[in-house]
Design a protein around this motif. Structure first.
Motif, PDB file in Angstrom:
ATOM      1  N   PRO A  13       0.831  -1.213   0.000  1.00  0.00           N
ATOM      2  CA  PRO A  13       0.000   0.000   0.000  1.00  0.00           C
ATOM      3  C   PRO A  13       0.863   1.260   0.000  1.00  0.00           C
ATOM      4  O   PRO A  13       1.975   1.270   0.536  1.00  0.00           O
ATOM      5  CB  PRO A  13      -0.805  -0.123   1.295  1.00  0.00           C
ATOM      6  N   PHE A  14       0.355   2.320  -0.608  1.00  0.00           N
ATOM      7  CA  PHE A  14       1.031   3.606  -0.558  1.00  0.00           C
ATOM      8  C   PHE A  14      -0.005   4.714  -0.632  1.00  0.00           C
ATOM      9  O   PHE A  14      -1.171   4.472  -0.985  1.00  0.00           O
ATOM     10  CB  PHE A  14       2.056   3.742  -1.697  1.00  0.00           C
ATOM     11  N   GLU A  15       0.412   5.906  -0.300  1.00  0.00           N
ATOM     12  CA  GLU A  15      -0.447   7.078  -0.403  1.00  0.00           C
ATOM     13  C   GLU A  15      -0.115   7.805  -1.703  1.00  0.00           C
ATOM     14  O   GLU A  15       1.065   7.964  -2.044  1.00  0.00           O
ATOM     15  CB  GLU A  15      -0.233   8.009   0.782  1.00  0.00           C
ATOM     16  N   PRO A  16      -1.110   8.260  -2.451  1.00  0.00           N
ATOM     17  CA  PRO A  16      -0.820   9.040  -3.647  1.00  0.00           C
ATOM     18  C   PRO A  16       0.093  10.216  -3.317  1.00  0.00           C
ATOM     19  O   PRO A  16      -0.165  10.965  -2.382  1.00  0.00           O
ATOM     20  CB  PRO A  16      -2.201   9.513  -4.103  1.00  0.00           C
ATOM     21  N   GLY A  17       1.164  10.351  -4.090  1.00  0.00           N
ATOM     22  CA  GLY A  17       2.174  11.366  -3.825  1.00  0.00           C
ATOM     23  C   GLY A  17       3.476  10.779  -3.318  1.00  0.00           C
ATOM     24  O   GLY A  17       4.512  11.441  -3.371  1.00  0.00           O
ATOM     25  N   TYR A  70       6.685   7.856  -3.236  1.00  0.00           N
ATOM     26  CA  TYR A  70       7.552   7.322  -4.278  1.00  0.00           C
ATOM     27  C   TYR A  70       8.056   5.931  -3.922  1.00  0.00           C
ATOM     28  O   TYR A  70       8.088   5.538  -2.758  1.00  0.00           O
ATOM     29  CB  TYR A  70       8.732   8.259  -4.555  1.00  0.00           C
ATOM     30  N   MET A  71       8.429   5.204  -4.963  1.00  0.00           N
ATOM     31  CA  MET A  71       9.037   3.886  -4.834  1.00  0.00           C
ATOM     32  C   MET A  71      10.453   3.962  -5.391  1.00  0.00           C
ATOM     33  O   MET A  71      10.756   4.786  -6.261  1.00  0.00           O
ATOM     34  CB  MET A  71       8.238   2.834  -5.598  1.00  0.00           C
ATOM     35  N   THR A  72      11.322   3.091  -4.895  1.00  0.00           N
ATOM     36  CA  THR A  72      12.693   3.015  -5.390  1.00  0.00           C
ATOM     37  C   THR A  72      12.859   1.710  -6.154  1.00  0.00           C
ATOM     38  O   THR A  72      12.548   0.640  -5.642  1.00  0.00           O
ATOM     39  CB  THR A  72      13.700   3.083  -4.232  1.00  0.00           C
ATOM     40  N   ILE A  73      13.326   1.815  -7.408  1.00  0.00           N
ATOM     41  CA  ILE A  73      13.526   0.634  -8.234  1.00  0.00           C
ATOM     42  C   ILE A  73      15.002   0.515  -8.603  1.00  0.00           C
ATOM     43  O   ILE A  73      15.719   1.518  -8.681  1.00  0.00           O
ATOM     44  CB  ILE A  73      12.668   0.661  -9.514  1.00  0.00           C
ATOM     45  N   SER A 104       8.458   9.029  -8.140  1.00  0.00           N
ATOM     46  CA  SER A 104       7.076   9.188  -7.711  1.00  0.00           C
ATOM     47  C   SER A 104       6.180   8.257  -8.511  1.00  0.00           C
ATOM     48  O   SER A 104       6.382   8.056  -9.710  1.00  0.00           O
ATOM     49  CB  SER A 104       6.616  10.636  -7.918  1.00  0.00           C
ATOM     50  N   VAL A 105       5.170   7.717  -7.850  1.00  0.00           N
ATOM     51  CA  VAL A 105       4.218   6.830  -8.508  1.00  0.00           C
ATOM     52  C   VAL A 105       3.124   7.673  -9.157  1.00  0.00           C
ATOM     53  O   VAL A 105       2.590   8.594  -8.536  1.00  0.00           O
ATOM     54  CB  VAL A 105       3.604   5.838  -7.508  1.00  0.00           C
ATOM     55  N   GLY A 156       9.826   0.455  -0.876  1.00  0.00           N
ATOM     56  CA  GLY A 156       9.037   1.639  -0.567  1.00  0.00           C
ATOM     57  C   GLY A 156       7.676   1.205  -0.048  1.00  0.00           C
ATOM     58  O   GLY A 156       7.458   0.030   0.229  1.00  0.00           O
ATOM     59  N   PRO A 157       6.781   2.155   0.111  1.00  0.00           N
ATOM     60  CA  PRO A 157       6.897   3.550  -0.331  1.00  0.00           C
ATOM     61  C   PRO A 157       7.562   4.430   0.712  1.00  0.00           C
ATOM     62  O   PRO A 157       7.700   4.059   1.883  1.00  0.00           O
ATOM     63  CB  PRO A 157       5.433   3.944  -0.503  1.00  0.00           C
TER      64      PRO A 157
END
Length: 267
Positions: free
Chosen positions: A44-48, A50-53, A67-68, A109-110
């Motif tokens: 789960p994440f909140e809009p706004g 980011y994830m690290t790939i 940022s997603v 992340g997130p």
């Protein structure tokens, strides 16, 4: 092993990999949309946020945060959508551009605190440079899925018309009324041949900001501002907003890289 001309040997698999690149759509040679999906359940994440790939290259992890742009509501099925610019000479994006769809990756992340205020009925002024529009797209997609869209003015500054990401989506929302958004793209090099025929706003986002505020009657009484992108834009746009009487707490900021540091590739 996948050999990247700019980087080294990219490991096709590794114990630290927990996700895969499942889709890619190129906007042009240096802008693209990537979807990365976890092997197991979505996080789960909140809009706004980011994830690290990243991927393993010559035995070390090379990774960057982005940022997603998609909604957390679809992460389990579609993955996490990331809007990314190729940074010439960068450490990670040249690797990413070499990856085929289906390649294994690491995603964590997130992180991040750049999220919407709860239950806020003020006009949302989204100000971005380049791919800094991604978190705002995530916010709006999620609000729309939740049946609670918030009135928005969406200012995105780019150098060239061809760099306008999510243009079709935003223009579609605006024209249909599906989402109550006013889309205000601006290009900073109007005399360049690549912008021939452009009839919209001109100048960098921070330069166009004053006109957007005036044209739409945006004031501290009716508007909250969210800024995302390069640090020079954010500092200049923030200064304009503060001069207009916006309290500091009413100007939310997400720097895509700290001033004086190397770009992380997001904008």
């Amino acid at each position: 092993m996948l050999e990247s001309p700019a980087s080294g040997l990219i490991a096709p698999d590794d114990d630290r990999y927990n996700a895969s690149l499942v889709q890619r759509v190129d906007q042009h040679d240096s802008l693209a949309y990537f979807w990365v999906r976890f092997d197991g359940d979505a996080t789960p994440f909140e809009p706004g946020q980011y994830m690290t790939i990243g991927v393993m290259v010559d035995g070390r992890i090379v990774q960057r945060p982005y940022s997603v742009a998609s909604s957390p509501r679809v992460a389990g099925d579609e993955g996490y959508e990331l809007y990314i610019r190729l940074v010439n000479g960068g450490q990670f994006t040249p690797l990413l551009w070499d990856l085929p769809v289906g390649h294994r990756m690491r995603m964590i992340g997130p992180k991040g605190k750049f999220v919407l205020e709860p239950d806020d009925d003020r006009i949302h002024l989204f100000i971005s440079s380049g791919t800094g529009n991604a978190p705002f797209v995530s916010m709006m997609r999620t609000l729309l899925l939740d049946g609670a869209p918030r009135r928005a003015v969406f200012l995105n500054g780019v150098s060239y018309e061809g760099d306008l990401g999510y243009r079709q989506l935003l223009e579609g929302w605006e024209s249909s009324g599906e989402y109550p958004v006013t889309y205000e793209p601006t290009v900073s090099r109007p005399s360049d041949p690549a912008n021939a025929g452009w009839t919209g706003r001109v100048g960098r986002a921070e330069v166009a900001l004053a006109g957007v505020l005036d044209d739409h009657g945006l004031t501290p009484d009716n508007t909250i501002a969210y800024l995302c992108g390069n640090p020079d834009m954010i500092l200049a746009a923030e200064a304009t907003l503060l001069e207009r009487g916006f309290p500091a707490a009413q100007v939310k900021k997400e720097l895509y890289w700290p001033k004086g540091k190397e770009p992380r590739g997001g904008a």
